[in-house]
Write a protein that holds these residues in place. Structure first.
Motif, short mmCIF file in Angstrom:
data_model
loop_
_atom_site.label_atom_id
_atom_site.label_comp_id
_atom_site.label_asym_id
_atom_site.label_seq_id
_atom_site.Cartn_x
_atom_site.Cartn_y
_atom_site.Cartn_z
N ALA A 24 -33.02 58.13 19.92
CA ALA A 24 -33.95 57.04 20.16
C ALA A 24 -33.35 55.74 19.66
N SER A 25 -33.65 54.65 20.37
CA SER A 25 -33.06 53.35 20.03
C SER A 25 -33.59 52.81 18.71
N ARG A 26 -34.77 53.28 18.32
CA ARG A 26 -35.32 52.88 17.03
C ARG A 26 -36.31 53.93 16.56
N SER A 27 -36.75 53.81 15.34
CA SER A 27 -37.68 54.77 14.77
C SER A 27 -38.98 54.81 15.59
N ILE A 28 -39.50 56.00 15.78
CA ILE A 28 -40.74 56.20 16.55
C ILE A 28 -41.86 56.55 15.58
N PHE A 29 -42.90 55.72 15.59
CA PHE A 29 -44.03 55.93 14.70
C PHE A 29 -44.78 57.21 15.07
N ASN A 30 -45.09 58.02 14.05
CA ASN A 30 -45.83 59.27 14.27
C ASN A 30 -45.15 60.19 15.28
N LEU A 31 -43.82 60.24 15.25
CA LEU A 31 -43.10 61.15 16.14
C LEU A 31 -43.37 62.58 15.74
N ASN A 32 -43.68 63.42 16.70
CA ASN A 32 -43.95 64.83 16.41
C ASN A 32 -42.91 65.73 17.05
N THR A 33 -42.89 65.73 18.37
CA THR A 33 -42.04 66.69 19.08
C THR A 33 -40.96 65.98 19.87
N MET A 34 -39.76 66.52 19.81
CA MET A 34 -38.69 66.10 20.72
C MET A 34 -38.24 67.31 21.50
N GLY A 35 -37.85 67.06 22.73
CA GLY A 35 -37.49 68.21 23.54
C GLY A 35 -36.65 67.85 24.74
N LEU A 47 -40.00 72.55 31.44
CA LEU A 47 -39.63 72.55 30.03
C LEU A 47 -38.43 73.46 29.80
N VAL A 48 -37.50 72.98 28.98
CA VAL A 48 -36.37 73.79 28.56
C VAL A 48 -36.57 74.25 27.11
N ALA A 49 -36.77 73.27 26.22
CA ALA A 49 -36.95 73.59 24.81
C ALA A 49 -37.56 72.40 24.09
N THR A 50 -38.35 72.68 23.06
CA THR A 50 -38.93 71.63 22.23
C THR A 50 -38.78 72.00 20.76
N ALA A 51 -38.81 70.97 19.91
CA ALA A 51 -38.73 71.18 18.47
C ALA A 51 -39.66 70.18 17.79
N THR A 52 -40.57 70.67 16.98
CA THR A 52 -41.50 69.80 16.28
C THR A 52 -40.90 69.32 14.96
N SER A 53 -41.57 68.37 14.34
CA SER A 53 -41.08 67.81 13.09
C SER A 53 -41.06 68.84 11.96
N ASP A 54 -41.92 69.87 12.06
CA ASP A 54 -41.95 70.89 11.00
C ASP A 54 -41.00 72.04 11.28
N GLY A 55 -40.20 71.91 12.35
CA GLY A 55 -39.17 72.90 12.61
C GLY A 55 -39.53 73.98 13.61
N ALA A 91 -28.96 71.03 36.82
CA ALA A 91 -30.14 70.17 36.90
C ALA A 91 -29.85 68.86 36.18
N VAL A 92 -30.76 67.92 36.36
CA VAL A 92 -30.77 66.73 35.51
C VAL A 92 -31.62 67.07 34.29
N TYR A 93 -31.06 66.86 33.13
CA TYR A 93 -31.74 67.18 31.87
C TYR A 93 -32.28 65.90 31.26
N TYR A 94 -33.57 65.93 30.92
CA TYR A 94 -34.26 64.76 30.39
C TYR A 94 -34.68 65.01 28.94
N CYS A 95 -34.48 64.01 28.12
CA CYS A 95 -34.95 64.04 26.75
C CYS A 95 -36.37 63.49 26.70
N ASN A 96 -37.19 64.08 25.84
CA ASN A 96 -38.57 63.65 25.67
C ASN A 96 -38.89 63.53 24.19
N ALA A 97 -39.65 62.50 23.84
CA ALA A 97 -40.13 62.33 22.47
C ALA A 97 -41.62 62.08 22.53
#
Length: 116
Positions: A24-35, A47-55, A91-97
């Motif tokens: 991410a270009s800068r910090s994301i407030f209240n970020l939970n899941t990236m995938g 969906l391919v895979a996700t990871a939450t802030s708690d692991g 495929a085209v792989y997309y990042c999500n936050a």
């Protein structure tokens, strides 16, 4: 405005490996899941895979045991280690936050092609 920048895509032979990165270009407030999500030609984004802030991690059945998602130390980065790649992974792989309020950011995508 937050931007997600993916890298690491490319052409690989079946059975090979690739590592995707997203920052991410800068910090994301209240970020939970990236995938990671992907969209193959003529198909819907999935969906391919996700990871939450708690692991906690979650994987699509089609990639379990082959792909590994991990969050970076800054928590605004996410990686996808892809092993034993198959042509159907092309495929085209997309990042999500995603923030805790449900708002999501998307990257522009990086192309992964698995072919001889």
């Amino acid at each position: 405005q937050v931007q997600l920048v993916e890298s690491g895509g490319g052409l690989v032979q079946p059975g090979g490996s690739l590592r995707l990165s997203c920052a991410a270009s800068r910090s994301i407030f209240n970020l939970n899941t990236m995938g990671w999500y992907r969209q193959a030609p003529g198909k819907e984004r999935e969906l391919v895979a996700t990871a939450t802030s708690d692991g906690t991690t979650n994987y699509a059945d089609s990639v379990k045991g082959r792909f590994t998602i991990s969050r970076g130390n800054t928590m605004n980065t996410v990686y996808l280690q892809m092993n034993s790649l198959k042509p159907e992974d092309t495929a085209v792989y997309y990042c999500n936050a995603a923030r805790t309020n449900g708002f999501s950011y998307w990257g522009k995508g990086t192309l992964v092609t698995v072919s001889l």
